[in-house]
Design a protein around this motif. Structure first.
Motif, PDB file in Angstrom:
ATOM      1  N   ARG A  77      -4.159  16.460  -3.434  1.00 18.08           N
ATOM      2  CA  ARG A  77      -4.800  15.555  -4.218  1.00 18.08           C
ATOM      3  C   ARG A  77      -5.973  16.279  -4.920  1.00 18.08           C
ATOM      4  NH1 ARG A  77      -3.711  10.112  -4.074  1.00 18.08           N
ATOM      5  NH2 ARG A  77      -5.768   9.635  -4.702  1.00 18.08           N
ATOM      6  N   ASN A 119       2.961  16.224 -11.236  1.00 20.34           N
ATOM      7  CA  ASN A 119       2.928  14.957 -11.746  1.00 20.34           C
ATOM      8  C   ASN A 119       3.465  13.897 -10.476  1.00 20.34           C
ATOM      9  OD1 ASN A 119       3.449  12.481 -13.110  1.00 20.34           O
ATOM     10  ND2 ASN A 119       5.675  13.131 -13.799  1.00 20.34           N
ATOM     11  N   PRO A 120       2.763  12.943 -10.161  1.00 19.84           N
ATOM     12  CA  PRO A 120       3.112  12.194  -8.835  1.00 19.84           C
ATOM     13  C   PRO A 120       4.007  11.128  -9.225  1.00 19.84           C
ATOM     14  CG  PRO A 120       0.912  11.394  -9.737  1.00 19.84           C
ATOM     15  CD  PRO A 120       1.603  12.671 -10.626  1.00 19.84           C
ATOM     16  N   THR A 121       4.372  10.821 -10.368  1.00 14.77           N
ATOM     17  CA  THR A 121       5.452   9.668 -10.763  1.00 14.77           C
ATOM     18  C   THR A 121       6.542  10.288 -11.644  1.00 14.77           C
ATOM     19  OG1 THR A 121       3.262   8.334 -11.140  1.00 14.77           O
ATOM     20  CG2 THR A 121       5.551   7.532 -12.218  1.00 14.77           C
ATOM     21  N   TYR A 245       3.369  13.390 -17.400  1.00 15.49           N
ATOM     22  CA  TYR A 245       2.577  13.098 -16.199  1.00 15.49           C
ATOM     23  C   TYR A 245       1.970  11.783 -16.338  1.00 15.49           C
ATOM     24  CZ  TYR A 245      -1.286  13.313 -12.966  1.00 15.49           C
ATOM     25  OH  TYR A 245      -2.345  13.096 -11.975  1.00 15.49           O
ATOM     26  N   ASP A 247      -0.560   8.751 -13.795  1.00 20.67           N
ATOM     27  CA  ASP A 247      -0.925   8.300 -12.865  1.00 20.67           C
ATOM     28  C   ASP A 247      -1.854   7.072 -12.967  1.00 20.67           C
ATOM     29  OD1 ASP A 247      -3.454   9.226 -13.596  1.00 20.67           O
ATOM     30  OD2 ASP A 247      -3.557  10.847 -12.205  1.00 20.67           O
ATOM     31  N   GLU A 248      -2.639   6.389 -12.367  1.00 21.33           N
ATOM     32  CA  GLU A 248      -3.271   5.156 -12.623  1.00 21.33           C
ATOM     33  C   GLU A 248      -4.521   5.505 -13.922  1.00 21.33           C
ATOM     34  OE1 GLU A 248      -5.387   7.186  -9.177  1.00 21.33           O
ATOM     35  OE2 GLU A 248      -3.192   6.492  -9.783  1.00 21.33           O
TER      36      GLU A 248
END
Length: 274
Positions: A77, A119-121, A245, A247-248
């Protein structure tokens, strides 16, 4: 009657134990062997003592794996945050890309690819993180940047709204012309969509005169008139977009013409009007 005393010889002494076995091996070493373990016995005792100390070795290993996972997770992170910060710093002085040189574009692209690699998603089109109003903070698209116009005629800020559930998108310009365009999104896979624009919100009177085939040329004149009514887009107004990519707070996309788009979340509650 006289009684004669008889002599009773003493009992024979007990037999002396022979300390030699038939194999000529001393008993003493055997006794020592029974009390003090050899290497093989020591290994056996060590294994059993380990089992006594940790009765559930598999649980212990799982616990250790979980403990070691958290530092790695936090480190990842931290690395993602550092890469995102590096990307934002690189594009900050470029006026959304309008002032970017070829070297600037290459540098931004290289950093963007590093961010995309973490990329977390993995399936952004199935994620609610995509919903909301995004602000375009960098692109290589000359048509969006309007670099062919004087600066005072360029849109100051560009926004994009997306509804995942209805597969609708909306591009919005701000001052000086406040143009808008809406589009249908057709998923090609979990990351890529086909985009078909359906309505432009510009000066309809001039569009009717020039016709939809002259839309790109007429926009220069339309924006000077300021009339804002919806106009049906021509059939050629379509393209593809891949979300690389998500995220929030940050989104990176790449178009079918090779353009790069970087956007930041402004309002996750925003909905594209029906």
């Amino acid at each position: 009657m006289s009684m004669a005393l008889s002599y009773q010889p003493p009992p024979p002494p007990p037999p002396i134990l022979n300390c030699k076995t038939s194999s000529s091996t001393s008993i003493a070493p055997a006794l020592i062997h029974s009390h003090f373990p050899t290497k093989s016995n020591a290994r056996f005792l060590q294994i059993n003592s380990d089992n006594l100390l940790s009765p559930n070795s598999s649980s212990t290993e799982k616990w250790r794996a979980q403990v070691s996972f958290f530092p790695a997770f936090l480190s990842k992170r931290k690395d993602v945050a550092a890469l995102k910060e590096e990307l934002l710093e690189a594009i900050a002085p470029l006026e959304r890309g309008a002032e970017a040189s070829l070297e600037d574009q290459q540098r931004v692209d290289q950093i963007a690819r590093k961010v995309e690699a973490v990329n977390p998603t993995k399936e952004p089109l199935k994620s609610t993180l995509l919903n909301g109003k995004w602000e375009l903070i960098y692109t290589t698209s000359k048509s969006i940047l309007q670099t062919q116009r004087p600066k005072f005629l360029r849109s100051i800020t560009n926004y994009q709204g997306i509804n995942v559930d209805t597969l609708r998108a909306q591009n919005m310009e701000t001052w000086p012309f406040f143009n808008q365009v809406t589009a249908d999104l057709t998923p090609l896979n979990s990351r890529k969509v086909a985009v078909k624009f359906d309505f432009f919100k510009i000066a309809g009177l001039v569009i009717q005169r020039f016709g939809p085939e002259a839309l790109s040329d007429a926009c220069e004149i339309l924006q000077s008139l300021g009339s804002m009514i919806p106009i049906k887009a021509p059939a050629r107004a379509r393209g593809e977009l891949e979300i690389t990519y998500l995220d929030e707070e940050l989104r990176i996309s790449r178009g079918d013409k090779g353009n790069l788009f970087v956007l930041k979340m402004i309002d996750p509650s925003y909905r594209v009007p029906v």
